[in-house]
Structures are given as C-alpha cells and as structure tokens.
Design a protein around this motif. Sequence first.
Motif, PDB file in Angstrom:
ATOM      1  N   ARG A  85       0.830  -1.213   0.000  1.00  0.00           N
ATOM      2  CA  ARG A  85       0.000   0.000   0.000  1.00  0.00           C
ATOM      3  C   ARG A  85       0.857   1.252   0.000  1.00  0.00           C
ATOM      4  O   ARG A  85       0.535   2.249  -0.660  1.00  0.00           O
ATOM      5  N   LEU A  86       1.970   1.225   0.749  1.00  0.00           N
ATOM      6  CA  LEU A  86       2.836   2.398   0.865  1.00  0.00           C
ATOM      7  C   LEU A  86       3.930   2.430  -0.200  1.00  0.00           C
ATOM      8  O   LEU A  86       4.764   3.342  -0.188  1.00  0.00           O
ATOM      9  N   ARG A  87       3.921   1.427  -1.081  1.00  0.00           N
ATOM     10  CA  ARG A  87       4.898   1.356  -2.176  1.00  0.00           C
ATOM     11  C   ARG A  87       6.337   1.410  -1.640  1.00  0.00           C
ATOM     12  O   ARG A  87       7.182   2.163  -2.131  1.00  0.00           O
ATOM     13  N   LEU A  88       6.589   0.596  -0.634  1.00  0.00           N
ATOM     14  CA  LEU A  88       7.926   0.482  -0.057  1.00  0.00           C
ATOM     15  C   LEU A  88       8.603  -0.753  -0.635  1.00  0.00           C
ATOM     16  O   LEU A  88       8.112  -1.879  -0.479  1.00  0.00           O
ATOM     17  N   GLU A  89       9.718  -0.541  -1.289  1.00  0.00           N
ATOM     18  CA  GLU A  89      10.425  -1.625  -1.961  1.00  0.00           C
ATOM     19  C   GLU A  89      11.153  -2.505  -0.956  1.00  0.00           C
ATOM     20  O   GLU A  89      11.866  -2.012  -0.073  1.00  0.00           O
ATOM     21  N   VAL A  90      10.953  -3.805  -1.070  1.00  0.00           N
ATOM     22  CA  VAL A  90      11.640  -4.770  -0.202  1.00  0.00           C
ATOM     23  C   VAL A  90      12.878  -5.270  -0.935  1.00  0.00           C
ATOM     24  O   VAL A  90      12.799  -6.174  -1.767  1.00  0.00           O
ATOM     25  N   ASN A  91      14.019  -4.651  -0.640  1.00  0.00           N
ATOM     26  CA  ASN A  91      15.270  -4.988  -1.318  1.00  0.00           C
ATOM     27  C   ASN A  91      16.178  -5.749  -0.366  1.00  0.00           C
ATOM     28  O   ASN A  91      16.403  -5.315   0.764  1.00  0.00           O
ATOM     29  N   MET A  92      16.698  -6.887  -0.823  1.00  0.00           N
ATOM     30  CA  MET A  92      17.524  -7.735   0.037  1.00  0.00           C
ATOM     31  C   MET A  92      19.014  -7.622  -0.273  1.00  0.00           C
ATOM     32  O   MET A  92      19.819  -8.280   0.389  1.00  0.00           O
ATOM     33  N   THR A  93      19.382  -6.852  -1.269  1.00  0.00           N
ATOM     34  CA  THR A  93      20.798  -6.772  -1.651  1.00  0.00           C
ATOM     35  C   THR A  93      21.371  -5.366  -1.516  1.00  0.00           C
ATOM     36  O   THR A  93      22.433  -5.183  -0.944  1.00  0.00           O
ATOM     37  N   ASP A  94      20.667  -4.367  -2.054  1.00  0.00           N
ATOM     38  CA  ASP A  94      21.185  -2.994  -2.030  1.00  0.00           C
ATOM     39  C   ASP A  94      20.297  -2.111  -1.147  1.00  0.00           C
ATOM     40  O   ASP A  94      19.067  -2.147  -1.258  1.00  0.00           O
ATOM     41  N   PRO A  95      20.890  -1.291  -0.294  1.00  0.00           N
ATOM     42  CA  PRO A  95      20.097  -0.391   0.554  1.00  0.00           C
ATOM     43  C   PRO A  95      19.330   0.629  -0.295  1.00  0.00           C
ATOM     44  O   PRO A  95      19.825   1.117  -1.310  1.00  0.00           O
ATOM     45  N   VAL A  96      18.112   0.935   0.129  1.00  0.00           N
ATOM     46  CA  VAL A  96      17.269   1.930  -0.533  1.00  0.00           C
ATOM     47  C   VAL A  96      17.073   3.102   0.421  1.00  0.00           C
ATOM     48  O   VAL A  96      16.694   2.908   1.584  1.00  0.00           O
ATOM     49  N   THR A  97      17.344   4.330  -0.034  1.00  0.00           N
ATOM     50  CA  THR A  97      17.226   5.524   0.805  1.00  0.00           C
ATOM     51  C   THR A  97      15.956   6.293   0.422  1.00  0.00           C
ATOM     52  O   THR A  97      15.710   6.543  -0.762  1.00  0.00           O
ATOM     53  N   ILE A  98      15.167   6.654   1.435  1.00  0.00           N
ATOM     54  CA  ILE A  98      13.964   7.458   1.208  1.00  0.00           C
ATOM     55  C   ILE A  98      13.977   8.633   2.183  1.00  0.00           C
ATOM     56  O   ILE A  98      14.505   8.531   3.289  1.00  0.00           O
ATOM     57  N   ILE A  99      13.418   9.761   1.765  1.00  0.00           N
ATOM     58  CA  ILE A  99      13.284  10.941   2.622  1.00  0.00           C
ATOM     59  C   ILE A  99      11.798  11.252   2.769  1.00  0.00           C
ATOM     60  O   ILE A  99      11.087  11.387   1.768  1.00  0.00           O
ATOM     61  N   LEU A 149      16.653   1.594   3.879  1.00  0.00           N
ATOM     62  CA  LEU A 149      15.923   0.336   3.998  1.00  0.00           C
ATOM     63  C   LEU A 149      16.735  -0.806   3.386  1.00  0.00           C
ATOM     64  O   LEU A 149      17.214  -0.694   2.256  1.00  0.00           O
ATOM     65  N   LEU A 150      16.882  -1.880   4.150  1.00  0.00           N
ATOM     66  CA  LEU A 150      17.537  -3.096   3.659  1.00  0.00           C
ATOM     67  C   LEU A 150      16.931  -4.287   4.387  1.00  0.00           C
ATOM     68  O   LEU A 150      17.041  -4.392   5.614  1.00  0.00           O
ATOM     69  N   TRP A 151      16.281  -5.145   3.635  1.00  0.00           N
ATOM     70  CA  TRP A 151      15.602  -6.287   4.248  1.00  0.00           C
ATOM     71  C   TRP A 151      16.584  -7.450   4.399  1.00  0.00           C
ATOM     72  O   TRP A 151      17.089  -7.987   3.422  1.00  0.00           O
ATOM     73  N   GLN A 152      16.863  -7.803   5.657  1.00  0.00           N
ATOM     74  CA  GLN A 152      17.754  -8.917   5.962  1.00  0.00           C
ATOM     75  C   GLN A 152      16.929 -10.193   6.138  1.00  0.00           C
ATOM     76  O   GLN A 152      15.794 -10.145   6.630  1.00  0.00           O
ATOM     77  N   PRO A 153      17.485 -11.351   5.772  1.00  0.00           N
ATOM     78  CA  PRO A 153      16.717 -12.606   5.895  1.00  0.00           C
ATOM     79  C   PRO A 153      16.227 -12.874   7.306  1.00  0.00           C
ATOM     80  O   PRO A 153      15.127 -13.402   7.497  1.00  0.00           O
ATOM     81  N   GLU A 154      17.028 -12.506   8.310  1.00  0.00           N
ATOM     82  CA  GLU A 154      16.614 -12.786   9.686  1.00  0.00           C
ATOM     83  C   GLU A 154      15.390 -11.987  10.115  1.00  0.00           C
ATOM     84  O   GLU A 154      14.734 -12.325  11.100  1.00  0.00           O
ATOM     85  N   LEU A 155      15.071 -10.919   9.362  1.00  0.00           N
ATOM     86  CA  LEU A 155      13.884 -10.135   9.699  1.00  0.00           C
ATOM     87  C   LEU A 155      12.608 -10.946   9.482  1.00  0.00           C
ATOM     88  O   LEU A 155      11.606 -10.720  10.180  1.00  0.00           O
ATOM     89  N   ALA A 156      12.638 -11.870   8.525  1.00  0.00           N
ATOM     90  CA  ALA A 156      11.474 -12.730   8.309  1.00  0.00           C
ATOM     91  C   ALA A 156      11.205 -13.584   9.545  1.00  0.00           C
ATOM     92  O   ALA A 156      10.049 -13.796   9.935  1.00  0.00           O
ATOM     93  N   VAL A 157      12.290 -14.063  10.172  1.00  0.00           N
ATOM     94  CA  VAL A 157      12.144 -14.836  11.400  1.00  0.00           C
ATOM     95  C   VAL A 157      11.611 -13.953  12.526  1.00  0.00           C
ATOM     96  O   VAL A 157      10.758 -14.358  13.319  1.00  0.00           O
ATOM     97  N   LYS A 158      12.114 -12.706  12.584  1.00  0.00           N
ATOM     98  CA  LYS A 158      11.671 -11.780  13.633  1.00  0.00           C
ATOM     99  C   LYS A 158      10.186 -11.466  13.499  1.00  0.00           C
ATOM    100  O   LYS A 158       9.475 -11.353  14.504  1.00  0.00           O
ATOM    101  N   VAL A 159       9.704 -11.331  12.263  1.00  0.00           N
ATOM    102  CA  VAL A 159       8.271 -11.089  12.050  1.00  0.00           C
ATOM    103  C   VAL A 159       7.456 -12.245  12.605  1.00  0.00           C
ATOM    104  O   VAL A 159       6.430 -12.037  13.276  1.00  0.00           O
TER     105      VAL A 159
END
Length: 573
Positions: free
Chosen positions: A192-206, A253-263
């Motif tokens: 809904r918020l159009r937030l990209e889930v990137n697992m390799t390269d950090p994404v910067t938003i302001i 923003l950078l989605w790490q694999p361990e975050l899936a476990v944390k969720v």
Amino acid sequence: ILREAYMRKVIRQAQKEGFQKIAIVCGAWHAPALAEMPPQKQDEELLKKLPKIKVECTWIPWTYDRLTFESGYGAGIASPGWYQHLWDYPNDNGALWLSKVARLFREKQMDISVAHVIEGVRLAESLAAIRHLPKVGLYELNEATQTVLCFGESIMMELINKELIVSNRMGSVPTGAPKVPLQVDLEKAQKRLRLEVNMTDPVTIILDIRNVKNKIDLDKSCLLHRLNLLGINWGERKKVKGTNVSLKEEWTLLWQPELAVKVIEMGIWGNTIEEAVHRFMNHTIDNSSQLQELLTLITKSFRAFLFSISEKLIDKINTLAAVTNDILQLITIIPELLNLSRYGDVSKYAELNANDKKSSQKLQEVAQNLLEELLIRIFIGLPPACYSLDDDAANTFVEHLRTLDGIIKTISQKEQTTEWQKTLRQLADNEQMNGLIVGSATRLLFDAKAIEATEAEVRLSKALSSEPSVAATWLEGFLKGSGMILLLDDTLWNILYAWVKQLDEQIFLEILPLLRRTFANFSTVERRKMGEKAKAQSSGQTQKAKTSSNPSDFDLERGEKAMQVVKMLLGLK
C-alpha cells in the motif's frame, strides 16, 4: 523424550497407512531412539497429557549465513560459500577463487592487479606443497590472500569471510506457502505504501512529516518506527543534511533474511502491526524497572505515534522517579520531557484522528506536570549529590549542570529560574565540594547576572588563594565552555595572571596538566588571543582600558554623529 515419542507416533502412523520404505530426516542425536521403537502404549502415555494448542506453520528463506556456526546452528558448516565454489569449479587451483577476491576488492575501491592474483596463487600452491597436500585448500588461499592482496593486514579478511567464504546467498519460498497473520499485514502495508523490499542494495527514502495532507509519508514513518519498536529493524533512520531534523526523516531500507524470522517471532503479540506493537510495548513497560530504558522508549513511541503508550510510559517513569535517589537519572529525563511538553507531535499526525489529537494534548499536559515535579526534586537533591566526587564524576555533574541551566533558560519561568539560582548558590558557596562543581556553579551565576563582576572577582581571588591543585580545578570549572570571559574582563584576567606569575616553578609544573586541560577546550581563536594578551602583558605593552564616570569627559559632538547613524538605521527622523 517427548519429541522422540511424537516422532515414533508419526512413524507408526505412516506404517499403518501401508508405506514400506519410510525416510526420516532428523538430527543424528535422535537416530538411536527411532531405530529401536519401544511399545506404542509407552509413547501414548507420555503424549496424552500434553495440552493441545492451535498453531500455524510458515516457511522462511534459507540462507548461507544460517548454515554457519556463527548463527548458533551447531551442526552447520563454517564456509558454505567456499563449498559452493568447489561444487561449481571442482578443478580450480585457486585462480578463480582469488579472482573473485580481487573483484570484491575492486568493488570496494581497492587497487588490485592481475599480478597480485598470480602471486597469490603461486604462494598458495607453495604452501600446499610444503604441507604435503594434494591440492590448495581454503586455509592456504586465506594465508596467501592476507599476505599478498591484503598486505599482511587482517581487517579485509573479515570482508572476504562475509561476502565470499560464508556468502549472502539466499533461497526462496513459494508464493503459496502459509504465512502468519502479522507477516500478511506487513506485506499489505508495504504494498500500500509502495515500499520496496530490497535484500541486496540499501534503498534511501526521505519523508516529509510536516504536511498532514501528505499522509503517505506519515504512514511510512509510522510503519518504520513501529517495526523498530518490535525489533524488526528494516529501516535505519539517519539525520537529514541541510534541514531541520524534526521536520524530515531519512531512512535507509535493507531487508535482511533474519527479519522474516523476527516477524514470525513477534506474531505472538498480535495479528496486525498496530495490535502487536501496542501489546508488546505494554508488556515491555510493565516489566521494566530501569528509568534509562523507559526514557529511550518515550521518543521512540512518540515518533511511532503511540500517544496512549507514551502517556503510560510517563506514568511509569513518574512512579520510578518517585523512589529513586539517582539525581543523574532524573536529569537525563528532563530534555525529553521538555521536548514533549513544548512541541508535542511535530508531524501533526494526531490531527488525522480526533482520539489521537486528544491523547497528544493530554500527553503534553502530563509531560509538563512531570517536568515541573522532577525539577523541584532535582533542585533539592542536587547539592547533597555533589558531595565527595572525584574529578571524573564531577566532570559528569558539570555537564549536567550546564544542560540543566540551558533547560531553565528555555523554560524561562521566574519561579523556576529563582529556585535554580538558589541551588547554584548552594553549590558555589560550599568549599567542601569538588572545585570543578564550585567553579562551574559560579560561572553559571555570573553568566545569568545573578552575581556582579565584583563578587565574581572576589570568589576567583579566594579560590586562587587555596591549594594550587584545588585552585586549578576551580578555575577549570569556572572557565569550562568558553574563555571569552577572560578576554573581555581585564580584572579577572589580571587576577589570574598575577596568580600564575607568583607560583613557584615546582608547583607550576605540578598543576600545568590541569591548566593545559582547561585551556585546551577553548577555541583556536580564543587561545591565540590569550597568548597575544599574555605576551603583551609580560612585555608591559598592555594598556588598561580608560573608563570615566565624569560626564564632563563625554564627547557630545562625536556622540551626536553616532546617534544620527543609529536613527537612520532604525528609520527614525
């Protein structure tokens, strides 16, 4: 025992269904317990008393770092990336591996040539030959890499270990795999918020959090702050350059694999992000007894727009503060309470909801009341807390004194200002305290014009007549923060100059480190001007400023010319 009993139950069930060949995937520890099956009745006795709990299962992507010993999985391997390389290139003599290392270093802006790779391979082969090994292994390649490509330094080997030896390779999960409700809610919010889930390269938003109409930025900020409170650190907030930090937010923003476990782990607190963060925060507050921990949660909960939680936090802080005797802990709370009471919700997020707006306003009132109560307690408890302090502890208290002084000036209420100055006088008048505190209290009173220049001169003279080490600490406290007072006030300068001049050489050498520590904190300009002033005074070149109280000495004609310019600047006729 219970786990193995259930395993045997599942095996018996498969046998009843007619399967002749049954494969069991388990840890080697359990194999003996499954190889020889005890009577079925014995297992049923163990399992029948267990409570039945409804659960949901899900899958998470498997990653190479989860195969290593570092992840805590004791049956893992230390170098899955290396074994993947061996699987892909079984005949490699080390040249391909070191080429990967060189490519990695070049990506990090390091100069690595082909000659480095050639020499590295030769060294690895020589090491393998000396050790009578049939082939170059990872150990030899690492030694050659550190010697030739890293020039003997070990720091870059950590990068190789992370990126190549372990590797960040990750598997995937089928789209139809079951998911916990919290994970589903998060994915909906991300979409809904159009937030990209990137697992390799950090994404910067302001994000611009000032504008209520720009609700999508507010919702993004809200989601990221709430995820951080849950320990799902998908986004890292950084200071926005060139703008007010409270008006805009920059996130990486950078989605790490361990975050899936944390969720999945945090799914026990609720089926939605909002529900989970409220329950988790309430649990944290109820079970916390540390003021510092609760203090850090105030700002985080307020930025996550959890106004009701922030109110509960302040109530808990009030309860703990009422029974604590640690003045420093109380002082650390004051800046955050001041921000909450004065500014509230800078983002105006509360205006989107009537209940939130009411909670936000009430929160400001509660923070203001607690702020006033804690200031009274600090004013009363500060003098006793300043007794018997060594220089390190006194330095800490001095910093807090200056912080409090700035807060009182910001509040700018006559009653609190008067009480604060009374507290400072108690500190300044007590010769039994550490000189750093006494001198600093005197300086704060002088800056606030609570004492006249003549009184400051008397106090300085009295302090400098004490034991040299005590005098030096008093002077450090008095001059801490700025030495401009010495450049502008000739009387204070002359008192200090005369004191240093009359010191014996041995005593001067003893207190010189203290004096150097004091003057080292001044700006370069201040130190240079002080040096020039001292040099001029030692050579007799300084002239005392001319002052006169005789009105007849005043040049009216020059004064009138100056007044004409002032009137013109002010737009007066």
